[in-house]
Design a protein around this motif. Structure first.
Motif, PDB file in Angstrom:
ATOM      1  N   CYS A 142       0.879  -1.092  -0.148  1.00 43.67           N
ATOM      2  CA  CYS A 142       0.111   0.138  -0.015  1.00 43.67           C
ATOM      3  C   CYS A 142       0.984   1.320  -0.067  1.00 43.67           C
ATOM      4  CB  CYS A 142      -0.780   0.101   1.175  1.00 43.67           C
ATOM      5  SG  CYS A 142      -1.773  -1.489   1.442  1.00 43.67           S
ATOM      6  N   TYR A 152      -2.857  -1.255  -3.598  1.00 46.77           N
ATOM      7  CA  TYR A 152      -3.499  -0.318  -3.184  1.00 46.77           C
ATOM      8  C   TYR A 152      -2.911   1.070  -3.166  1.00 46.77           C
ATOM      9  CZ  TYR A 152      -6.704  -3.808  -1.825  1.00 46.77           C
ATOM     10  OH  TYR A 152      -7.564  -4.769  -1.718  1.00 46.77           O
ATOM     11  N   THR A 163      -7.696   0.470  -6.152  1.00 44.74           N
ATOM     12  CA  THR A 163      -7.561  -0.816  -5.653  1.00 44.74           C
ATOM     13  C   THR A 163      -7.863  -1.964  -6.738  1.00 44.74           C
ATOM     14  OG1 THR A 163      -9.587  -1.517  -5.057  1.00 44.74           O
ATOM     15  CG2 THR A 163      -8.503   0.031  -3.564  1.00 44.74           C
ATOM     16  N   SER A 220      -4.800   3.728   3.226  1.00 46.60           N
ATOM     17  CA  SER A 220      -4.585   2.652   2.181  1.00 46.60           C
ATOM     18  C   SER A 220      -4.701   1.154   2.983  1.00 46.60           C
ATOM     19  CB  SER A 220      -3.664   2.875   1.196  1.00 46.60           C
ATOM     20  OG  SER A 220      -2.253   3.006   2.063  1.00 46.60           O
TER      21      SER A 220
END
Length: 457
Positions: free
Chosen positions: A242, A250, A269, A290
């Motif tokens: 993330c 993400y 995503t 995230s």
């Protein structure tokens, strides 16, 4: 906590019930604090370097504890109480929590990292709470005592758990993970916190990666995809990264910084794209958001539920808490703890705050070992580079912060103690001033925040 029989507890901790009797009632809570003893609870005395909880067994029983789990039996055993003898009460507490956790099949998230553990924990919990009833670590209960007590707080109503785990030595995350047994493991980042004990950032990475050792089969790993050291990890589990980088499943973009009012961004995503509104300052918040989104999608939340959860986030304690005082005075209360990464983030928030004057009140950062002098000097230099108008440095190590400010052409004042500094701090908090207050927890800068608030009550 769901009720447990004394026999079950005895077996779980591998102890001996010293005075068994018929009709003994089940235990429905556990405490290690003789000052807070729920009726019918199990009291576990902890032994530390400078204290021994066994001294307070009598007081705990008098206050209503049903029994005690102890390594040393009192001379006089009460017939109306039970006593389970073990070799080590700390290890017995761990064994009890591990046994109890195994009763639950709900998803359990374990979090570690150098910076932002609590923020990430609170963000994940806020998101999951949109669909599930969530147990989360309270306050700073992230150590070898707080973690088992948190797990023992699970009951049949909980549908998910978010457990924060801290450390400053090798082996501690492994120890905590043996109790938590996570389904999802999160590492927020690798920084310099506790480098004094771990030797290097590579050592810190190794210590944090212990979280993977107790991840359950089929588990998921959530990592900061913009952290260079974390990108060297290749866990044998599903791994979701993330952040802002192209390698992130993400991925955050279109970040708009609204100062103390928070952040907005777009999150892409595997399931789509949606906007997030984060009601807390600092671009670093996009990582917690995230990661929470990744876990939310993993556990079946919709984009709308995730966005709503992120918007509901509230910080725990003094973690970039924005206090608005009369005449447009703003205090950024971020004094829960400090290390170079978190101070940098806090100074950047202060620098972006819309106001007439920006003042940073900075104290000692602990556990930095050989980096101590240079790290403090660098924080002073950074404050000048970011355009902070004045720095008030407090503490022994903070003298280097003042030196860094002075050598970079800024304005700094240094005080040995916060008591000496307080009159100057009050005087500097003029109308339309934003003031950051940050230091390691041992400095107890919360007292400064309380004093400033009291000035305007």
């Amino acid at each position: 906590m769901e009720p447990m029989s004394i026999r079950e507890i005895e077996k779980a901790v591998r102890g001996v019930w010293w005075n068994p009797r018929e009709g003994a009632e089940d235990v429905s809570s556990v405490t290690t604090d003789s000052r807070n003893v729920p009726a019918g609870s199990l009291f576990i005395p902890i032994v530390g370097e400078k204290f021994d909880g066994h001294r307070f067994i009598g007081a705990a029983l008098d206050q209503g504890a049903a029994g005690v789990l102890c390594a040393k039996l009192p001379e006089d055993l009460r017939h109306d109480k039970f006593y389970i003898k073990v070799a080590d009460t700390r290890l017995a507490l761990k064994d009890l929590a591990r046994h109890y956790r195994e009763k639950f099949t709900i998803p359990v998230v374990q979090i570690t990292g150098s910076v932002g553990k609590t923020t990430t924990k609170d963000m994940i919990a806020a998101v999951l709470a949109q669909k599930y009833r969530v147990l989360k670590t309270a306050e700073n209960f992230n150590n070898d005592i707080g973690t088992p007590l948190t797990l023992l707080g699970l009951d049949h109503t909980h549908e998910a758990a978010v457990i924060e785990t801290g450390m400053n030595h090798f082996g501690e995350i492994r120890y905590l993970g043996e109790m938590v047994q996570p389904d999802i493991a999160v590492i927020s980042n690798i920084g310099d916190a506790h480098i004094e004990f771990l030797g290097s950032r590579e050592g810190i990475l190794k210590a944090k990666a212990e979280i993977l050792e107790n991840l359950r089969p089929g588990g998921t790993v959530i990592l900061n995809g913009d952290d260079a050291l974390l990108n060297t990890l290749t866990p044998p589990f599903e791994t979701l990264r993330c952040g802002q980088g192209e390698n992130c499943a993400y991925r955050v973009g279109e970040i708009a910084d609204h100062g103390v009012d928070g952040i907005t961004c777009c999150l892409t995503t595997p399931q789509g794209e949606y906007r997030l509104t984060i009601p807390a300052p600092g671009e670093h918040m996009v990582y917690s958001a995230s990661m929470a989104a990744a876990i939310g999608e993993k556990l079946g939340l919709t984009a709308a539920e995730i966005a709503r959860g992120v918007a509901c986030y509230t910080p725990t304690g003094s973690r970039m808490r924005v206090l608005r005082l009369p005449e447009e005075r703003t205090v950024l209360d971020d004094c829960y703890n400090a290390n170079p990464q978190s101070v940098t983030a806090a100074l950047e928030i202060l620098a972006k705050t819309d106001c007439a004057q920006r003042v940073a009140v900075l104290g000692d950062m602990g556990e930095l070992g050989d980096l101590t002098a240079q790290a403090h000097y660098n924080m002073g230099a950074l404050a000048v580079m970011l355009g902070i108008d004045r720095v008030i440095a407090i503490g022994t190590h903070a003298a280097k912060i003042a030196e860094g400010v002075d050598c970079s052409g800024g304005e700094a004042l240094h005080f040995a103690t916060k008591e000496e500094a307080l009159p100057t701090i009050r005087a500097q908090l003029t109308p339309q001033t934003a003031m950051l207050i940050k230091a390691s927890h041992a400095m107890r800068f919360g007292q400064l925040v309380e004093a400033l608030q009291a000035s305007y009550d």
